[in-house]
Scaffold this active site. Structure first.
Site, short mmCIF file in Angstrom:
data_model
loop_
_atom_site.label_atom_id
_atom_site.label_comp_id
_atom_site.label_asym_id
_atom_site.label_seq_id
_atom_site.Cartn_x
_atom_site.Cartn_y
_atom_site.Cartn_z
N ASP A 1 -6.57 -2.43 12.16
CA ASP A 1 -6.62 -2.21 10.72
C ASP A 1 -7.72 -3.05 10.09
OD1 ASP A 1 -5.85 -1.16 8.29
OD2 ASP A 1 -4.26 -2.64 7.96
N GLY A 2 -8.37 -2.49 9.08
CA GLY A 2 -9.31 -3.26 8.28
C GLY A 2 -10.75 -2.81 8.29
N ARG B 1 -17.71 3.13 4.18
CA ARG B 1 -16.57 3.01 5.09
C ARG B 1 -16.95 3.46 6.49
NH1 ARG B 1 -11.37 2.47 3.13
NH2 ARG B 1 -10.55 3.67 4.89
N ASN C 1 -3.25 9.99 9.08
CA ASN C 1 -4.66 9.80 8.73
C ASN C 1 -5.35 11.09 8.29
OD1 ASN C 1 -5.38 7.18 11.18
ND2 ASN C 1 -4.69 7.03 9.05
N TRP C 2 -4.71 12.24 8.54
CA TRP C 2 -5.29 13.50 8.07
C TRP C 2 -5.34 13.56 6.55
CZ3 TRP C 2 -7.76 16.05 11.62
CH2 TRP C 2 -7.31 16.05 12.95
N ARG D 1 -1.26 -6.71 14.92
CA ARG D 1 -1.88 -5.96 13.83
C ARG D 1 -2.90 -6.86 13.15
NH1 ARG D 1 0.26 -1.62 9.61
NH2 ARG D 1 -1.66 -1.41 8.42
N ARG E 1 3.26 -4.77 8.67
CA ARG E 1 4.11 -3.60 8.85
C ARG E 1 3.65 -2.85 10.10
NH1 ARG E 1 1.04 -2.60 4.21
NH2 ARG E 1 -0.60 -1.05 4.49
N LEU E 2 4.51 -1.96 10.59
CA LEU E 2 4.21 -1.23 11.83
C LEU E 2 3.53 0.11 11.59
CD1 LEU E 2 7.40 -1.95 13.97
CD2 LEU E 2 5.19 -3.13 13.96
N SER E 3 3.62 0.63 10.38
CA SER E 3 2.92 1.88 10.05
C SER E 3 3.20 3.00 11.04
CB SER E 3 1.41 1.63 9.92
OG SER E 3 1.15 0.76 8.83
#
Length: 227
Positions: free
Chosen positions: A16-17, A29, A64-65, A175, A181-183
């Site tokens: 993440d990030g 991005r 992620n879609w 993470r 969080r586990l997402s």
């Protein structure tokens, strides 16, 4: 399972990030995602220096879609480039690729590339599992339905139908980015995994961060509900 063993065999990472890394530098991005791929490449190259048998990477979730179409397209193109450029190195270094998730719903050319990569790396001694179009809740539903079709739903039969079937039990889940969080990632598998949440953005994650995480894991007392 040897509960006294302090060596992590299976490590999973929520990478993440990327977006925040780019935003802090005033960059698109897409460039953050590209730097994130470089972090993956460096990490995979470092695995030989660890005792890790399987590294599972959360690359693209089923949620992620919902991202903007151009960002999704960029992620898919990065995946294509990564497979083309890094597959020979995987083969040379004895790395077996495994895909977890509903990856066969991806674009036909990506599915074809992944099928080829899976076949050509099948004899590898160390596994890199990539979660693509993956969601843990959907995985559990899929496994429960498959187990029910066989006539019995139990921990044993459900685990046999998880996307991660055949992989070592998950020892450590990391993470990056400071989020805690586990997402929707490896919810079943993480039941007794150790967890580590790092305040470092994924493009800045290095093999040294992984070695430090393994050191922290080795110092923990895993009791599995016992005393």
């Amino acid at each position: 399972m040897d509960r006294g063993d302090n060596q992590a065999r299976h490590v999973a990472i929520i990478m993440d990030g990327n977006g925040r890394w780019a935003k802090r530098r005033g960059l698109p991005r897409a460039l953050g995602h590209r730097r994130g791929v470089e972090a993956v490449r460096n990490l995979v190259r470092s695995l030989e220096d660890t005792g890790i048998e399987c590294l599972t990477l959360y690359a693209f979730s089923s949620e992620n879609w919902k991202r903007p179409e151009d960002e999704v397209d960029d992620l898919m193109n990065l995946m294509r480039k990564f497979i083309r450029s890094d597959l020979p190195e995987f083969i040379e270094n004895g790395v077996r690729l495994k895909i977890v998730g509903d990856w066969q719903a991806l674009a036909p050319d990506i599915v074809e590339m992944l099928e080829d990569a899976l076949e050509r790396t099948a004899d590898g001694q160390r596994t890199v599992a990539v979660a693509l179009n993956y969601g843990a809740q959907q995985e559990i539903v899929h496994a429960a339905r498959a187990a029910a079709a066989e006539g019995e739903i139990s921990e044993r039969t459900l685990e046999r139908h998880l996307f991660t079937a055949g992989l070592p039990p998950l020892d450590l889940l990391i993470r990056t980015s400071g989020e805690v969080r586990l997402s929707n990632f490896l919810l079943w598998q993480a039941a007794y995994a150790e967890m580590l949440f790092l305040d470092v953005l994924w493009p800045d994650f290095t093999p040294d961060h992984l070695k430090q995480a393994l050191g922290q894991f080795a110092s923990r007392d895993r009791r599995y509900g016992g005393r």
